[in-house]
Design an enzyme around this catalytic site. Sequence first.
Site: not given
Length: 420
Positions: A9-11
Amino acid sequence: MSPQPPPSSCDTFVALPPAAAGGRVVFGKNSDRPAGGGQEGGDFPAAVHPPGAELECTYMRIGQAERTHAVVLSRPAWLWGAEMGANEHGLCIGNEAVWGREEVGDGEALLGMDLVRLGLERADTAEKAVTVIVDLLEKYGQGGNCMESQMAFTYHNSFLIADRKEAWVLETSGKYWAAEKVEGGVRNISNQLSITTKIDREHPELKEYAKSKGWWDGEKEFDFAATYSYVNTARMTTSRGRYCEGYKLLNKHKGSITSEIMMEILRDKESGINMEGGFMTTGSMVSVLPQQPDLPCIHYFTGTPDPARSVFKPFIFAPNMTQLSKTSSPTFGHDDPVKKQPRFQSKPDRRHELYKKHESAAVVMETMEGKGKEMLNGIQELEKQKISEMESILQKGCLDTDQVVNLFSQCVEEELKIYS
């Protein structure tokens, strides 16, 4: 249907006026990657290149641009591109891994992280960066292993691109893409397609291709995410959870979002935005882009994992920048296992000086109550002081370029002192 990708994930977030305070654009990203994989912080000067020059990206050579802008990047040290970064014109880009109905190709091409850096080096506005990236996507394609490992980890990419005036979300599926202009308020991207029916630019064959695959009937309103994504997969629901959490946090602070609020969002563990475990937040970035062109943009990078136990250190572009030596990883030239076929047969130690010292300090902060608390207070005070100094620059509009040249490096030295 494609096999399920490993969890990752990344945001990436942006707040524009009136959601951001003080008539500024605020950009932020957490880069989440396998634990133990550090990120280096590096700056690269603007350059002019001879006609016909070539550029070696992570896996392939491409034609070089005539001119490239000065950039500051946060990147896994083994690759050419970047997870996130900014250029001298106040342009910021971060990317995310996304999957959908379209298979991810096996071949090596440009990584999404290469496209982040290429967009920063070749464009001076957010919309121009969209054009640069989609033109390169059309010409060279995207693909290749995104992890320094013999285990393949591949994906399509989405990008959040911001400048002093506006932001764009660009989402891809193979060579197909859609882009949405963000002119105010807040927007975030996570590991899922998020552009629905507001499409401001698109691949010329985006809809025809979807029809030919039977994903869209040509009758109902075209929704990019619904058409090009899987539905009801476990990945999607966990990812949607984090995407929604990020959206909620942005909206909670709407109207008053500053660099500190963005840092607070990136430090949030409960939402999963500050990731822990096998995949964790290995580097973070926050940028403040004032709308007045005479004021400098300020870019904060941690250069270390876990933003809750890291210092966001300020960087401002100036002439004759010095190399960020304490956050630069060792290089291995032609002996690098990434450059040899078959790739990734071994894994050299790429940790930079700050990463090593921070790694030991993180153990102290976690296990030794008294000393750990003192250390954490020390880095929190250092960060507060730097944010306050930057705010003063933005309020007064005066910039001492001699001071700015070593701004980031000086802050790293102060951080290292706290750890020693």
